[in-house]
Design a protein around this motif. Sequence first.
Motif, PDB file in Angstrom:
ATOM      1  N   ASN A  59      34.689  41.465  38.840  1.00 12.60           N
ATOM      2  CA  ASN A  59      36.297  41.935  38.985  1.00 12.60           C
ATOM      3  C   ASN A  59      35.860  41.767  40.589  1.00 12.60           C
ATOM      4  N   HIS A  60      36.601  41.102  40.853  1.00 14.97           N
ATOM      5  CA  HIS A  60      37.599  40.574  42.068  1.00 14.97           C
ATOM      6  C   HIS A  60      38.412  41.370  42.955  1.00 14.97           C
ATOM      7  N   VAL A  61      38.750  42.089  44.440  1.00 13.37           N
ATOM      8  CA  VAL A  61      39.172  42.279  45.263  1.00 13.37           C
ATOM      9  C   VAL A  61      40.192  41.443  46.048  1.00 13.37           C
ATOM     10  N   SER A  62      41.237  40.962  45.095  1.00 12.47           N
ATOM     11  CA  SER A  62      42.528  40.012  46.018  1.00 12.47           C
ATOM     12  C   SER A  62      43.084  40.935  46.597  1.00 12.47           C
ATOM     13  N   PRO A  64      42.899  43.309  49.151  1.00 14.22           N
ATOM     14  CA  PRO A  64      42.468  44.136  50.291  1.00 14.22           C
ATOM     15  C   PRO A  64      42.685  45.024  50.690  1.00 14.22           C
ATOM     16  N   SER A  72      42.586  44.997  42.130  1.00 17.88           N
ATOM     17  CA  SER A  72      41.613  43.431  42.193  1.00 17.88           C
ATOM     18  C   SER A  72      41.571  43.358  40.507  1.00 17.88           C
TER      19      SER A  72
END
Length: 155
Positions: A59-62, A64, A72
């Motif tokens: 999972n990536h916070v695209s 922020p 994300s």
Amino acid sequence: MNFRITGLAPEPFSSLFGLPDDELASRGIKRCYVDCQPGFPDRIEMKDAEVGQSMLLLNHVSQPANSPYRASHAIFVREGATQAYDAVNQVPEVMRIRLLSLRAFSEDGMLLEADVAPGQEIEPVIERMLANPAVGYIHVHNAKQGCYSGRIERV
């Protein structure tokens, strides 16, 4: 209008490369081995990984930004990727071959415009979005799986 497309910096992910599967799992990360191409788009180098390569699905916070559009989603990064994609007026093949969702944001993270386009046809969409002086950046997502693909800015 000139634009720059960038992939993710490798540094936030490099400490994950080579970790045992159980340790990755404890962090909500899954190691995958590429079994088809295309199909595993690396978000650092912005290219589809080769069959047999190891990828981390995480999972990536695209987005922020402290706004209602904070977001994300799952992304792939290739284990061992060291160089972030960074090119001016060049759309990487990983984007060209996919249906894309482009989302134009203000500097404070508010969505100003969105569109969907085949990767072979995104330059006019980029140009139109960046022509609006209120647009600070564009996020590109793969439209079908919804995964973050890359960031576009004015040059």
